[in-house]
Design a protein around this motif. Structure first.
Motif, PDB file in Angstrom:
ATOM      1  N   LEU A  48       0.849  -1.184   0.000  1.00 49.05           N
ATOM      2  CA  LEU A  48       0.000   0.000   0.000  1.00 49.05           C
ATOM      3  C   LEU A  48       0.885   1.235   0.000  1.00 49.05           C
ATOM      4  N   LEU A  49       0.590   2.196  -0.872  1.00 46.07           N
ATOM      5  CA  LEU A  49       1.379   3.422  -0.941  1.00 46.07           C
ATOM      6  C   LEU A  49       1.168   4.242   0.328  1.00 46.07           C
ATOM      7  N   SER A  50       2.267   4.698   0.932  1.00 47.17           N
ATOM      8  CA  SER A  50       2.218   5.517   2.141  1.00 47.17           C
ATOM      9  C   SER A  50       3.274   6.605   2.001  1.00 47.17           C
TER      10      SER A  50
ATOM     11  N   VAL B  77       6.188   2.290   0.162  1.00 45.96           N
ATOM     12  CA  VAL B  77       5.132   1.294   0.154  1.00 45.96           C
ATOM     13  C   VAL B  77       5.239   0.507   1.453  1.00 45.96           C
TER      14      VAL B  77
ATOM     15  N   ILE C 117       2.646   1.303  -8.973  1.00 44.58           N
ATOM     16  CA  ILE C 117       1.675   2.242  -8.399  1.00 44.58           C
ATOM     17  C   ILE C 117       1.972   3.666  -8.858  1.00 44.58           C
TER      18      ILE C 117
ATOM     19  N   ARG D 102      -0.291   6.952 -11.182  1.00 48.15           N
ATOM     20  CA  ARG D 102      -0.864   8.042 -10.386  1.00 48.15           C
ATOM     21  C   ARG D 102      -0.566   9.405 -11.010  1.00 48.15           C
TER      22      ARG D 102
ATOM     23  N   GLY E  99      -6.190  -0.327  -8.369  1.00 48.36           N
ATOM     24  CA  GLY E  99      -6.968   0.846  -7.992  1.00 48.36           C
ATOM     25  C   GLY E  99      -8.436   0.613  -8.241  1.00 48.36           C
TER      26      GLY E  99
ATOM     27  N   GLU F  13      -3.520   2.934  -5.375  1.00 44.82           N
ATOM     28  CA  GLU F  13      -2.957   3.057  -4.033  1.00 44.82           C
ATOM     29  C   GLU F  13      -2.271   1.775  -3.571  1.00 44.82           C
ATOM     30  N   ALA F  14      -2.556   0.673  -4.264  1.00 43.29           N
ATOM     31  CA  ALA F  14      -2.011  -0.614  -3.837  1.00 43.29           C
ATOM     32  C   ALA F  14      -1.335  -1.320  -4.994  1.00 43.29           C
TER      33      ALA F  14
END
Length: 239
Positions: free
Chosen positions: A101-103, A107, A140, A144, A194, A201-202
């Motif tokens: 998960l993008l943070s 990730v 990811i 985006r 997405g 996001e993942a």
């Protein structure tokens, strides 16, 4: 920001990141706190059950923080939805599969199923890695609208050639998957996930020794990954 709270979390992060119990001096050095301050905060963490002091006098984190993290992760819709796709992908391919998960510019590894023929990984569930270093992270970012900005920030932080990373992501955007060799001797292929038209996001990734991700095996993995990513995106878009 409350200094006492931030210091307590800083010490907890130091303990959780360590591969073995630490001496008070080591903890103070790693946290940038005075020994007396670190000792006082550690005593509170021990009393609350977030840390333990061993007979040797060294300190280590307990599983108390993990309990909260595990509960929070389990409540994420994407983790619940991804479980079936991860297991299906693992059965089809027989290699290690991961959900990230993008943070920020990193990730976070939310789930991982290890292959029967394990290899040595740098990542595990709960690991945080710069997105530009991982296959799923690159996939990811390539999908985006804010990807270029995140790439520049992350590439600068890692001392990478920004133009080279941008070219790599352009290629990932064109073909629908990204590649990485973050862990020595291990190759990874990743796709973005997405919900509907929302920004990705993942990511899903497959990792294995390079010789097991070559030729027809690689083509089979890419095909399975692209299908799993597309089906998972459809599942996330459902109300």
């Amino acid at each position: 920001m409350d200094r006492a709270v931030s210091r307590a979390f800083c010490l907890l992060e130091v303990l959780a990141s360590a591969s073995e119990p630490l001496r008070l001096t080591e903890i103070a050095e790693l946290s940038g706190l005075q020994k007396s301050t670190a000792h006082r905060i550690l005593a509170t963490l021990v009393e609350l059950g977030y840390a333990r002091q061993e007979a040797s006098g060294r300190y280590a984190a307990t599983l108390r923080a993990w309990e909260f993290g595990a509960r929070s992760a389990a409540q994420l819709p994407i983790k619940r939805i991804a479980a079936g796709f991860l297991h299906g992908l693992h059965r089809t391919i027989g290699e290690t599969v991961s959900l990230t998960l993008l943070s920020g510019t990193d990730v976070l590894y939310l789930d991982k199923i290890i292959a029967p023929r394990p290899v040595r990984f740098r990542t595990r569930v709960g690991s945080r890695v710069p997105a530009v270093l991982t296959a799923s992270g690159k996939a990811i970012l390539s999908q985006r609208p804010d990807g270029p900005d995140l790439v520049r920030r992350s590439a600068e932080q890692q001392g990478l050639d920004i133009a080279a990373v941008e070219a790599e992501l352009d290629e990932a955007r064109r073909r629908g998957y990204a590649l990485s060799g973050y862990s020595p001797g291990v190759s990874s292929i990743g796709v973005a996930v997405g919900a509907g038209g929302a920004a990705a996001e993942a990511g899903l990734s497959v990792s294995a020794p390079g010789e097991r991700l070559a030729g027809e095996s690689r083509d089979r993995v890419i095909e399975a990954l692209l299908e799993a990513g597309a089906r998972m995106s459809e599942a996330l878009a459902r109300p």
